[in-house]
Design an enzyme around this catalytic site. Structure first.
Site, mmCIF file in Angstrom:
data_model
loop_
_atom_site.group_PDB
_atom_site.id
_atom_site.type_symbol
_atom_site.label_atom_id
_atom_site.label_comp_id
_atom_site.label_asym_id
_atom_site.label_seq_id
_atom_site.Cartn_x
_atom_site.Cartn_y
_atom_site.Cartn_z
ATOM 1 N N CYS A 1 -19.801 2.302 8.988
ATOM 2 C CA CYS A 1 -18.790 1.733 9.559
ATOM 3 C C CYS A 1 -17.176 2.635 9.832
ATOM 4 O O CYS A 1 -16.585 2.347 9.214
ATOM 5 C CB CYS A 1 -18.148 0.107 9.271
ATOM 6 S SG CYS A 1 -16.894 -0.781 10.269
ATOM 7 N N CYS B 1 0.671 0.203 10.259
ATOM 8 C CA CYS B 1 -0.243 -0.902 9.045
ATOM 9 C C CYS B 1 1.123 -1.762 8.462
ATOM 10 O O CYS B 1 1.758 -1.235 7.962
ATOM 11 C CB CYS B 1 -1.800 -0.103 8.278
ATOM 12 S SG CYS B 1 -1.970 -1.587 6.862
ATOM 13 N N CYS C 1 0.193 4.359 7.284
ATOM 14 C CA CYS C 1 -0.378 4.350 7.673
ATOM 15 C C CYS C 1 0.956 3.485 9.089
ATOM 16 O O CYS C 1 1.496 2.507 9.230
ATOM 17 C CB CYS C 1 -1.426 3.693 8.137
ATOM 18 S SG CYS C 1 -2.530 4.385 7.009
ATOM 19 N N CYS D 1 0.755 -0.827 0.119
ATOM 20 C CA CYS D 1 -0.351 0.015 0.089
ATOM 21 C C CYS D 1 0.636 0.522 0.123
ATOM 22 O O CYS D 1 1.643 1.093 0.611
ATOM 23 C CB CYS D 1 -0.826 0.361 1.355
ATOM 24 S SG CYS D 1 -2.204 1.733 0.928
ATOM 25 N N CYS E 1 -16.908 -9.330 5.407
ATOM 26 C CA CYS E 1 -16.228 -7.982 5.395
ATOM 27 C C CYS E 1 -14.855 -8.097 4.236
ATOM 28 O O CYS E 1 -14.115 -8.381 4.477
ATOM 29 C CB CYS E 1 -15.369 -7.176 5.833
ATOM 30 S SG CYS E 1 -17.235 -6.910 7.571
ATOM 31 N N ARG F 1 -17.983 -2.462 17.507
ATOM 32 C CA ARG F 1 -17.980 -4.114 17.300
ATOM 33 C C ARG F 1 -16.144 -4.312 18.258
ATOM 34 O O ARG F 1 -15.258 -2.690 18.259
ATOM 35 C CB ARG F 1 -17.266 -4.059 15.993
ATOM 36 C CG ARG F 1 -17.052 -5.175 15.126
ATOM 37 C CD ARG F 1 -16.300 -5.396 13.681
ATOM 38 N NE ARG F 1 -17.046 -4.548 13.180
ATOM 39 C CZ ARG F 1 -18.579 -5.042 12.646
ATOM 40 N NH1 ARG F 1 -18.828 -6.950 12.811
ATOM 41 N NH2 ARG F 1 -18.817 -4.532 12.094
ATOM 42 N N CYS G 1 -19.650 -6.022 3.518
ATOM 43 C CA CYS G 1 -18.884 -4.978 3.657
ATOM 44 C C CYS G 1 -17.536 -4.476 3.047
ATOM 45 O O CYS G 1 -17.232 -6.286 3.244
ATOM 46 C CB CYS G 1 -19.042 -4.874 4.937
ATOM 47 S SG CYS G 1 -17.946 -3.463 5.833
HETATM 48 N N1 SAM Z 1 -7.137 0.541 3.104
HETATM 49 C C1 SAM Z 1 -7.704 1.412 3.531
HETATM 50 C C2 SAM Z 1 -7.998 2.093 4.851
HETATM 51 O O1 SAM Z 1 -7.388 2.478 4.949
HETATM 52 O O2 SAM Z 1 -9.035 2.777 4.842
HETATM 53 C C3 SAM Z 1 -8.216 -0.092 4.139
HETATM 54 C C4 SAM Z 1 -7.587 -1.328 5.664
HETATM 55 S S1 SAM Z 1 -7.384 -0.723 6.729
HETATM 56 C C5 SAM Z 1 -5.945 -1.882 6.711
HETATM 57 C C6 SAM Z 1 -8.847 -1.111 7.470
HETATM 58 C C7 SAM Z 1 -8.336 -0.463 9.114
HETATM 59 O O3 SAM Z 1 -7.419 -1.560 9.192
HETATM 60 C C8 SAM Z 1 -7.398 0.717 9.540
HETATM 61 O O4 SAM Z 1 -8.362 1.760 9.359
HETATM 62 C C9 SAM Z 1 -7.616 -0.025 10.719
HETATM 63 O O5 SAM Z 1 -8.145 0.671 12.558
HETATM 64 C C10 SAM Z 1 -7.238 -1.182 11.219
HETATM 65 N N2 SAM Z 1 -5.621 -1.534 11.214
HETATM 66 C C11 SAM Z 1 -4.530 -1.800 10.463
HETATM 67 N N3 SAM Z 1 -2.749 -2.277 10.857
HETATM 68 C C12 SAM Z 1 -3.914 -2.776 12.739
HETATM 69 C C13 SAM Z 1 -3.130 -3.154 13.192
HETATM 70 N N4 SAM Z 1 -2.042 -3.337 13.235
HETATM 71 N N5 SAM Z 1 -3.802 -3.016 14.259
HETATM 72 C C14 SAM Z 1 -6.098 -2.379 14.400
HETATM 73 N N6 SAM Z 1 -6.109 -2.508 13.956
HETATM 74 C C15 SAM Z 1 -5.231 -2.149 12.683
HETATM 75 FE FE1 SF4 Z 2 -2.908 0.874 3.495
HETATM 76 FE FE2 SF4 Z 2 -2.617 0.025 5.593
HETATM 77 FE FE3 SF4 Z 2 -3.648 2.617 5.983
HETATM 78 FE FE4 SF4 Z 2 -5.441 1.060 4.453
HETATM 79 S S1 SF4 Z 2 -4.481 1.463 6.681
HETATM 80 S S2 SF4 Z 2 -4.614 2.731 3.881
HETATM 81 S S3 SF4 Z 2 -4.031 -0.288 3.224
HETATM 82 S S4 SF4 Z 2 -1.188 1.685 4.909
#
Ligand code: SAM
Ligand code: SF4
Ligand code: DTB
Length: 330
Positions: A201, A73, A70, A66, A110, A273, A141
């Site tokens: 959501c 992530c 973030c 990606c 989802c 959730r 979802c």
């Molecule tokens: N890329 C899209 C986005 O960012 O909206 C969808 C996927 S992203 C992985 C969805 C959510 O997963 C993030 O907004 C975050 O809240 C959660 N998430 C990702 N990594 C995480 C982690 N290590 N621990 C807890 N929640 C996590």
């Molecule tokens: Fe990409 Fe992870 Fe950020 Fe979603 S949360 S935008 S998958 S880096």
């Protein structure tokens, strides 16, 4: 045995939002723990069957690589976490996974993609996924990153029930966690999803080094969305080696429970959730989260890339707590 043939209940539409100040939300956090849980349980019982939990199964339909950064992530291309990037999954594989999730008792499926936003060329594939999963009798979802209005409407037309797009933390802390997009970008996508008529959501993550005031700030932001989200995932950070937050200090588990309770009180009709982080939680802590008003979980051995409790362990937990799997919300 747990019964999956529970009664039909439609998820109510949230009433117009009442304004919550951050100070008011903090005052809830500051209540004695027992008073806070009692209040949350009272609110919960006004709107829900307190012995029911909704089950959603997650599938990563496009993993890793990606462009966003973030800090929590494992799927960001900015960090070396060992997650292998994949292409968008063929619809047949997605349908197979959805069928298996339904057979295990999930009512919502989802689908998540590690994208900043979907490309125009992916839309036909994505709408086909929605149509086919929905045809199995599951709620759908998706979480695909930022959407424009046209994309949101195309997903709605295909029958998408929910779109997950988290605010993740308080406005003033967001820039410490994510540099490649802004809080306003998130709010804009949420507004487009809402305008397209898709259920929202939207939640966040606890345990990223934020203060209690910032946790309260996140909850106030969510509760003040007009209307507030139908579904509010509260994630406990899963620290992943290679991400900037790998070494984040875990929050006190009771502070996590307080966050659930405060979400329940401020968003009485939302499904709250208990999301990422359950694999690391004791059963007793999860029971406290349900008592605090959580009434949905991710069900299935995997979240997107990290582990979730095995389905059999969850079935056993629900049975020990006499919790029923909720029937489809409608
Ligand atoms: N890329 C899209 C986005 O960012 O909206 C969808 C996927 S992203 C992985 C969805 C959510 O997963 C993030 O907004 C975050 O809240 C959660 N998430 C990702 N990594 C995480 C982690 N290590 N621990 C807890 N929640 C996590
Ligand atoms: Fe990409 Fe992870 Fe950020 Fe979603 S949360 S935008 S998958 S880096
Ligand atoms: C949400 O709030 N939590 C889920 C879902 N929405 C998409 C994702 C959790 C991801 C945890 C880290 C991983 O497994 O990669």
């Amino acid at each position: 045995m747990i019964s999956f043939d529970a009664h039909t209940r439609r998820e109510p539409s949230p009433p117009p939002a009442s304004r919550w100040t951050v100070a008011e939300v903090e005052a809830l956090y500051d209540l004695p723990f027992m008073d806070l849980l009692y209040r949350a349980q009272q609110v919960h019982r006004e709107h829900f069957d307190a012995n029911e939990v909704q089950l959603s199964t997650l599938l990563s339909v496009k993993t890793g690589g990606c462009a966003e950064d973030c800090g929590y992530c494992p799927q960001s291309a900015h960090f070396d976490t060992g997650v292998k990037a994949t292409k968008l999954m063929p619809v047949t594989e997605v349908v197979e996974a959805a069928r298996a999730a339904k057979a295990q008792g999930a009512t919502r499926f989802c689908m998540g993609a590690a994208w900043r936003s979907p490309k125009g060329r992916d839309m036909a594939h994505l709408t086909e996924m929605v149509r086919e999963v929905r045809a199995l009798g599951l709620e759908t979802c998706m979480t695909l990153g930022m959407l424009d209005g046209e994309q949101a409407r195309a997903l709605k037309d295909a029958g998408l029930d929910y779109y997950n797009h988290n605010l993740d933390t308080a406005t003033e802390f967001y820039g410490d966690i994510v540099g490649t997009r802004s809080y306003q970008d998130r709010l804009d996508t949420l507004a487009r999803v809402r305008a397209a008529g898709i259920h929202v959501c939207c939640g966040g993550i606890v345990g990223m080094g934020e203060t209690r005031a910032q946790r309260a700030g996140l909850i106030a932001q969510l509760a003040n969305l007009d209307p507030y989200p139908e579904s509010v995932p509260i994630n406990n950070l899963v620290p992943v080696e290679g991400t900037p937050l790998a070494g984040a200090e875990p929050v006190d588990p009771f502070e996590f429970v307080r966050t659930i309770a405060v979400a329940r009180i401020t968003m009485p009709q939302a499904v709250v959730r208990l999301s990422a982080g359950r694999e690391q939680m004791e059963d007793g802590l999860q029971a406290l989260c349900f008592l605090a008003g959580a009434n949905s979980i991710f069900y299935g051995d995997k979240l997107l890339t990290t582990a979730n409790p095995e389905a059999a362990r969850d079935r056993a937990l629900l049975e020990r707590l006499s919790l029923r799997a909720a029937d489809q919300a409608g």
